[in-house]
Design a protein around this motif. Structure first.
Motif, PDB file in Angstrom:
ATOM      1  N   MET A   1       0.855  -1.199   0.000  1.00 12.77           N
ATOM      2  CA  MET A   1       0.000   0.000   0.000  1.00 12.77           C
ATOM      3  C   MET A   1       0.891   1.249   0.000  1.00 12.77           C
ATOM      4  O   MET A   1       1.728   1.403   0.881  1.00 12.77           O
ATOM      5  N   PRO A   2       0.702   2.148  -0.970  1.00 13.29           N
ATOM      6  CA  PRO A   2       1.520   3.370  -1.004  1.00 13.29           C
ATOM      7  C   PRO A   2       1.207   4.286   0.169  1.00 13.29           C
ATOM      8  O   PRO A   2       0.112   4.244   0.723  1.00 13.29           O
ATOM      9  N   GLU A   3       2.180   5.127   0.502  1.00 11.16           N
ATOM     10  CA  GLU A   3       1.964   6.134   1.551  1.00 11.16           C
ATOM     11  C   GLU A   3       0.866   7.095   1.093  1.00 11.16           C
ATOM     12  O   GLU A   3       0.782   7.427  -0.096  1.00 11.16           O
ATOM     13  N   PRO A   4       0.033   7.562   2.015  1.00  9.41           N
ATOM     14  CA  PRO A   4      -1.003   8.539   1.628  1.00  9.41           C
ATOM     15  C   PRO A   4      -0.378   9.836   1.111  1.00  9.41           C
ATOM     16  O   PRO A   4       0.736  10.204   1.506  1.00  9.41           O
ATOM     17  N   GLU A  70      -8.911  11.188   6.116  1.00 11.55           N
ATOM     18  CA  GLU A  70      -8.287  10.349   5.100  1.00 11.55           C
ATOM     19  C   GLU A  70      -9.356   9.698   4.233  1.00 11.55           C
ATOM     20  O   GLU A  70     -10.349   9.184   4.747  1.00 11.55           O
ATOM     21  N   ALA A  71      -9.137   9.720   2.902  1.00 18.90           N
ATOM     22  CA  ALA A  71     -10.098   9.144   1.955  1.00 18.90           C
ATOM     23  C   ALA A  71      -9.371   8.844   0.650  1.00 18.90           C
ATOM     24  O   ALA A  71      -8.247   9.313   0.439  1.00 18.90           O
ATOM     25  N   PRO A  72     -10.019   8.082  -0.255  1.00 16.62           N
ATOM     26  CA  PRO A  72      -9.406   7.832  -1.564  1.00 16.62           C
ATOM     27  C   PRO A  72      -9.105   9.149  -2.286  1.00 16.62           C
ATOM     28  O   PRO A  72      -9.902  10.084  -2.251  1.00 16.62           O
ATOM     29  N   ALA A  73      -7.949   9.201  -2.933  1.00 16.89           N
ATOM     30  CA  ALA A  73      -7.524  10.406  -3.650  1.00 16.89           C
ATOM     31  C   ALA A  73      -8.261  10.509  -4.977  1.00 16.89           C
ATOM     32  O   ALA A  73      -8.283   9.551  -5.751  1.00 16.89           O
ATOM     33  N   HIS A  74      -8.849  11.667  -5.249  1.00 13.11           N
ATOM     34  CA  HIS A  74      -9.584  11.901  -6.490  1.00 13.11           C
ATOM     35  C   HIS A  74      -8.601  11.935  -7.660  1.00 13.11           C
ATOM     36  O   HIS A  74      -7.583  12.609  -7.616  1.00 13.11           O
ATOM     37  N   GLY A  79      -6.752   2.605  -4.278  1.00 15.41           N
ATOM     38  CA  GLY A  79      -5.798   2.290  -3.215  1.00 15.41           C
ATOM     39  C   GLY A  79      -4.935   3.459  -2.786  1.00 15.41           C
ATOM     40  O   GLY A  79      -4.272   3.406  -1.762  1.00 15.41           O
ATOM     41  N   VAL A  80      -4.922   4.548  -3.574  1.00 12.37           N
ATOM     42  CA  VAL A  80      -4.159   5.737  -3.195  1.00 12.37           C
ATOM     43  C   VAL A  80      -5.054   6.614  -2.330  1.00 12.37           C
ATOM     44  O   VAL A  80      -6.164   6.963  -2.712  1.00 12.37           O
TER      45      VAL A  80
END
Length: 134
Positions: A1-4, A70-74, A79-80
């Protein structure tokens, strides 16, 4: 899992609405702020980003931590995540779009569908606090 993706945002509310921005070529509104540059503190990031994007100066002494969301990146692969650390602050100057910002808008809770996923969480939280109008 990539860093946020690490972002810092300014929460500026007035009459039950929150200041939001839309960048050139984007279809969603985002809370003003941006990504931390190497070695920057939250305060340094926020002061720099807001000056670049909105041409105003935040008062460093007035910075008040609001929360981290924190939430999914648009617009990124599944997973990002984006981690948004939010602050309130007073400012001086005249708000106007600059750099990548195409427009500045005032949004209420009814505009929730027009903002990014992490901003939707923040809208929910602010509305639950009685700070964001329907």
């Amino acid at each position: 899992m990539p860093e946020p993706i690490d972002k810092i945002a300014w929460l500026h509310l007035h009459n039950g609405q929150i200041l939001s921005t839309r960048s050139h070529g984007k279809d969603r509104y985002y809370l003003p702020g941006g990504k931390r540059e190497t070695g920057e503190t939250d305060q340094q990031t926020l002061l720099r980003e807001i000056a670049e994007e909105l041409t105003v100066a935040l008062d460093p002494a007035s910075l008040e931590y609001a929360g981290t969301f924190e939430a999914p990146a648009h617009g990124h692969p599944a997973g990002v995540l984006v981690r948004m650390t939010c602050y309130y602050a007073r400012y001086t100057g005249t708000l106007q779009p600059a750099a990548e910002i195409a427009e500045i808008v005032w949004l209420s809770y009814r505009h929730r569908a027009q903002v990014s996923a992490v901003d939707q969480l923040i809208f929910d939280w602010l509305q639950g606090q009685g700070m964001l109008a329907e």
